[in-house]
Design a protein around this motif. Structure first.
Motif, PDB file in Angstrom:
ATOM      1  N   HIS A 293      64.982  60.058 -21.261  1.00 30.20           N
ATOM      2  CA  HIS A 293      66.288  60.673 -21.042  1.00 30.20           C
ATOM      3  C   HIS A 293      67.003  60.959 -22.364  1.00 30.20           C
ATOM      4  O   HIS A 293      67.791  61.903 -22.452  1.00 30.20           O
ATOM      5  CB  HIS A 293      67.150  59.779 -20.157  1.00 30.20           C
ATOM      6  N   ALA A 294      66.711  60.161 -23.381  1.00 32.41           N
ATOM      7  CA  ALA A 294      67.310  60.415 -24.701  1.00 32.41           C
ATOM      8  C   ALA A 294      66.880  61.775 -25.231  1.00 32.41           C
ATOM      9  O   ALA A 294      67.642  62.454 -25.932  1.00 32.41           O
ATOM     10  CB  ALA A 294      66.917  59.306 -25.672  1.00 32.41           C
ATOM     11  N   GLU A 295      65.661  62.181 -24.883  1.00 34.75           N
ATOM     12  CA  GLU A 295      65.165  63.476 -25.359  1.00 34.75           C
ATOM     13  C   GLU A 295      66.062  64.628 -24.896  1.00 34.75           C
ATOM     14  O   GLU A 295      66.173  65.646 -25.568  1.00 34.75           O
ATOM     15  CB  GLU A 295      63.732  63.705 -24.858  1.00 34.75           C
ATOM     16  N   THR A 296      66.702  64.454 -23.752  1.00 36.43           N
ATOM     17  CA  THR A 296      67.594  65.500 -23.238  1.00 36.43           C
ATOM     18  C   THR A 296      68.716  65.791 -24.230  1.00 36.43           C
ATOM     19  O   THR A 296      69.146  66.935 -24.389  1.00 36.43           O
ATOM     20  CB  THR A 296      68.193  65.061 -21.886  1.00 36.43           C
ATOM     21  N   PHE A 297      69.181  64.748 -24.922  1.00 35.75           N
ATOM     22  CA  PHE A 297      70.289  64.916 -25.859  1.00 35.75           C
ATOM     23  C   PHE A 297      69.824  65.385 -27.234  1.00 35.75           C
ATOM     24  O   PHE A 297      70.652  65.678 -28.095  1.00 35.75           O
ATOM     25  CB  PHE A 297      71.067  63.598 -25.978  1.00 35.75           C
ATOM     26  N   ARG A 298      68.502  65.470 -27.435  1.00 35.01           N
ATOM     27  CA  ARG A 298      67.976  65.980 -28.705  1.00 35.01           C
ATOM     28  C   ARG A 298      67.662  67.465 -28.632  1.00 35.01           C
ATOM     29  O   ARG A 298      67.297  68.074 -29.635  1.00 35.01           O
ATOM     30  CB  ARG A 298      66.711  65.203 -29.093  1.00 35.01           C
ATOM     31  N   ARG A 299      67.785  68.069 -27.471  1.00 36.71           N
ATOM     32  CA  ARG A 299      67.452  69.474 -27.311  1.00 36.71           C
ATOM     33  C   ARG A 299      68.337  70.345 -28.187  1.00 36.71           C
ATOM     34  O   ARG A 299      69.534  70.092 -28.341  1.00 36.71           O
ATOM     35  CB  ARG A 299      67.609  69.895 -25.849  1.00 36.71           C
ATOM     36  N   ALA A 300      67.746  71.365 -28.764  1.00 38.36           N
ATOM     37  CA  ALA A 300      68.487  72.254 -29.659  1.00 38.36           C
ATOM     38  C   ALA A 300      69.640  72.940 -28.947  1.00 38.36           C
ATOM     39  O   ALA A 300      70.698  73.197 -29.535  1.00 38.36           O
ATOM     40  CB  ALA A 300      67.545  73.290 -30.254  1.00 38.36           C
ATOM     41  N   ASP A 301      69.437  73.242 -27.661  1.00 43.20           N
ATOM     42  CA  ASP A 301      70.490  73.919 -26.906  1.00 43.20           C
ATOM     43  C   ASP A 301      71.442  72.938 -26.233  1.00 43.20           C
ATOM     44  O   ASP A 301      72.328  73.329 -25.473  1.00 43.20           O
ATOM     45  CB  ASP A 301      69.889  74.857 -25.860  1.00 43.20           C
ATOM     46  N   GLY A 302      71.270  71.656 -26.539  1.00 47.05           N
ATOM     47  CA  GLY A 302      72.146  70.635 -25.993  1.00 47.05           C
ATOM     48  C   GLY A 302      71.742  70.200 -24.598  1.00 47.05           C
ATOM     49  O   GLY A 302      70.952  70.866 -23.928  1.00 47.05           O
ATOM     50  N   PRO A 303      72.293  69.086 -24.142  1.00 47.75           N
ATOM     51  CA  PRO A 303      71.977  68.592 -22.804  1.00 47.75           C
ATOM     52  C   PRO A 303      72.657  69.461 -21.752  1.00 47.75           C
ATOM     53  O   PRO A 303      73.613  70.179 -22.054  1.00 47.75           O
ATOM     54  CB  PRO A 303      72.573  67.179 -22.806  1.00 47.75           C
ATOM     55  N   PRO A 304      72.175  69.425 -20.515  1.00 46.85           N
ATOM     56  CA  PRO A 304      72.869  70.169 -19.454  1.00 46.85           C
ATOM     57  C   PRO A 304      74.269  69.602 -19.246  1.00 46.85           C
ATOM     58  O   PRO A 304      74.534  68.434 -19.560  1.00 46.85           O
ATOM     59  CB  PRO A 304      71.984  69.946 -18.232  1.00 46.85           C
ATOM     60  N   ALA A 305      75.149  70.429 -18.733  1.00 50.07           N
ATOM     61  CA  ALA A 305      76.533  69.995 -18.531  1.00 50.07           C
ATOM     62  C   ALA A 305      76.627  68.809 -17.578  1.00 50.07           C
ATOM     63  O   ALA A 305      77.625  68.083 -17.577  1.00 50.07           O
ATOM     64  CB  ALA A 305      77.360  71.165 -18.005  1.00 50.07           C
ATOM     65  N   THR A 306      75.595  68.609 -16.782  1.00 45.18           N
ATOM     66  CA  THR A 306      75.592  67.531 -15.784  1.00 45.18           C
ATOM     67  C   THR A 306      75.206  66.171 -16.360  1.00 45.18           C
ATOM     68  O   THR A 306      75.404  65.149 -15.706  1.00 45.18           O
ATOM     69  CB  THR A 306      74.603  67.879 -14.662  1.00 45.18           C
ATOM     70  N   ALA A 307      74.634  66.142 -17.567  1.00 41.24           N
ATOM     71  CA  ALA A 307      74.052  64.906 -18.099  1.00 41.24           C
ATOM     72  C   ALA A 307      75.094  63.814 -18.300  1.00 41.24           C
ATOM     73  O   ALA A 307      74.890  62.656 -17.909  1.00 41.24           O
ATOM     74  CB  ALA A 307      73.322  65.196 -19.404  1.00 41.24           C
ATOM     75  N   VAL A 308      76.193  64.148 -18.935  1.00 42.10           N
ATOM     76  CA  VAL A 308      77.222  63.143 -19.205  1.00 42.10           C
ATOM     77  C   VAL A 308      77.784  62.585 -17.904  1.00 42.10           C
ATOM     78  O   VAL A 308      78.041  61.380 -17.786  1.00 42.10           O
ATOM     79  CB  VAL A 308      78.337  63.748 -20.085  1.00 42.10           C
ATOM     80  N   ASP A 309      77.965  63.437 -16.893  1.00 45.19           N
ATOM     81  CA  ASP A 309      78.492  62.952 -15.622  1.00 45.19           C
ATOM     82  C   ASP A 309      77.544  61.971 -14.953  1.00 45.19           C
ATOM     83  O   ASP A 309      77.992  61.022 -14.292  1.00 45.19           O
ATOM     84  CB  ASP A 309      78.794  64.125 -14.689  1.00 45.19           C
ATOM     85  N   GLU A 310      76.248  62.163 -15.124  1.00 42.73           N
ATOM     86  CA  GLU A 310      75.305  61.206 -14.530  1.00 42.73           C
ATOM     87  C   GLU A 310      75.397  59.858 -15.230  1.00 42.73           C
ATOM     88  O   GLU A 310      75.325  58.801 -14.591  1.00 42.73           O
ATOM     89  CB  GLU A 310      73.878  61.764 -14.597  1.00 42.73           C
ATOM     90  N   LEU A 311      75.589  59.866 -16.541  1.00 46.52           N
ATOM     91  CA  LEU A 311      75.768  58.607 -17.263  1.00 46.52           C
ATOM     92  C   LEU A 311      77.077  57.928 -16.843  1.00 46.52           C
ATOM     93  O   LEU A 311      77.133  56.704 -16.703  1.00 46.52           O
ATOM     94  CB  LEU A 311      75.756  58.852 -18.769  1.00 46.52           C
ATOM     95  N   LEU A 312      78.117  58.723 -16.644  1.00 42.99           N
ATOM     96  CA  LEU A 312      79.385  58.167 -16.176  1.00 42.99           C
ATOM     97  C   LEU A 312      79.225  57.533 -14.796  1.00 42.99           C
ATOM     98  O   LEU A 312      79.799  56.478 -14.509  1.00 42.99           O
ATOM     99  CB  LEU A 312      80.444  59.268 -16.129  1.00 42.99           C
ATOM    100  N   ARG A 313      78.450  58.172 -13.939  1.00 49.54           N
ATOM    101  CA  ARG A 313      78.224  57.636 -12.594  1.00 49.54           C
ATOM    102  C   ARG A 313      77.446  56.333 -12.647  1.00 49.54           C
ATOM    103  O   ARG A 313      77.820  55.333 -12.011  1.00 49.54           O
ATOM    104  CB  ARG A 313      77.459  58.657 -11.741  1.00 49.54           C
ATOM    105  N   LEU A 314      76.361  56.325 -13.402  1.00 53.21           N
ATOM    106  CA  LEU A 314      75.486  55.156 -13.459  1.00 53.21           C
ATOM    107  C   LEU A 314      76.128  53.963 -14.166  1.00 53.21           C
ATOM    108  O   LEU A 314      75.905  52.817 -13.790  1.00 53.21           O
ATOM    109  CB  LEU A 314      74.183  55.520 -14.181  1.00 53.21           C
ATOM    110  N   LEU A 315      76.911  54.239 -15.200  1.00 62.62           N
ATOM    111  CA  LEU A 315      77.419  53.177 -16.076  1.00 62.62           C
ATOM    112  C   LEU A 315      78.928  53.004 -15.922  1.00 62.62           C
ATOM    113  O   LEU A 315      79.629  52.777 -16.904  1.00 62.62           O
ATOM    114  CB  LEU A 315      77.079  53.512 -17.537  1.00 62.62           C
TER     115      LEU A 315
END
Length: 204
Positions: free
Chosen positions: A60-82
């Motif tokens: 999942h960390a690889e998602t945040f290393r993408r050149a075009d950035g993570p999808p807009a939904t990624a941060v919300d999933e972390l907020l939900r889980l944590l």
């Protein structure tokens, strides 16, 4: 010497509310402290928890290393889980409230636990799974309705920028201590870690 009005939140608060007498100095100071604590402590702990989680789940960390950035939904999933507001809101019903096939009677005590609601299988398929593309994702990490956190847009932006910058610039980042030794704040109103030990090595 005439002071120039600061064009920021506290400057506008002082000029528009304190100066005309709508808000006294003590009230302004109290509001400033609230903004500092609510705006810093929550975001700082969410960033630390997210980093720890992503380092334990490198796919999942690889998602945040993408050149075009993570999808807009990624941060919300972390907020939900944590969910960092993990102690629940204690309230007393002032009227009978039917909800989910159950009636909460006036006078009944209620604990509104956002962390449990954020893993409700009726709302989130595979609630314990991490799906950084999850949509819709109507979590309660920021509250809801009239109690929605006024800084939720800023918090999302801070998390997105901080996590993407960290994982792109330090691709070899790793935890410097076993997970079992991380000082999680289980008894604090804001869940998080007191400190997060990390290490990294040069690459390339």
């Amino acid at each position: 010497m005439q002071r120039r009005r600061a064009d920021d939140l506290l400057g506008r608060l002082s000029a528009d509310q304190v100066a005309p007498g709508h808000l006294d100095r003590a009230g302004a100071v109290s509001m400033a402290v609230l903004l500092l604590v609510a705006g810093h402590e929550t975001t700082a702990n969410q960033i630390a928890l997210s980093v720890a989680f992503l380092l334990r789940n490198p796919q999942h960390a690889e998602t945040f290393r993408r050149a075009d950035g993570p999808p807009a939904t990624a941060v919300d999933e972390l907020l939900r889980l944590l969910t960092i507001t993990h102690t629940g809101r204690r309230r007393v019903a002032t009227a009978d409230v039917p909800i989910g096939g159950v009636t909460i009677r006036a006078g009944d005590g209620v604990i509104a636990a956002a962390d449990i609601a954020n893993r409700d299988p009726d709302r989130f398929p595979g609630p314990d799974d991490t799906d950084l593309d999850r949509t819709p994702n109507h979590h309660l990490a920021f509250g809801h309705g009239e109690h929605l956190c006024l800084g939720h847009h800023l918090a999302r932006l801070e998390l997105d920028v901080a996590l993407a910058a960290l994982f792109r610039r330090l691709p070899a980042l790793r935890l410097a201590a076993p997970e079992a030794e991380l000082p999680f704040r289980h008894t604090h109103p804001i869940y998080g870690v007191d400190h997060l030990a990390v290490a990294w090595s040069a690459v390339g």
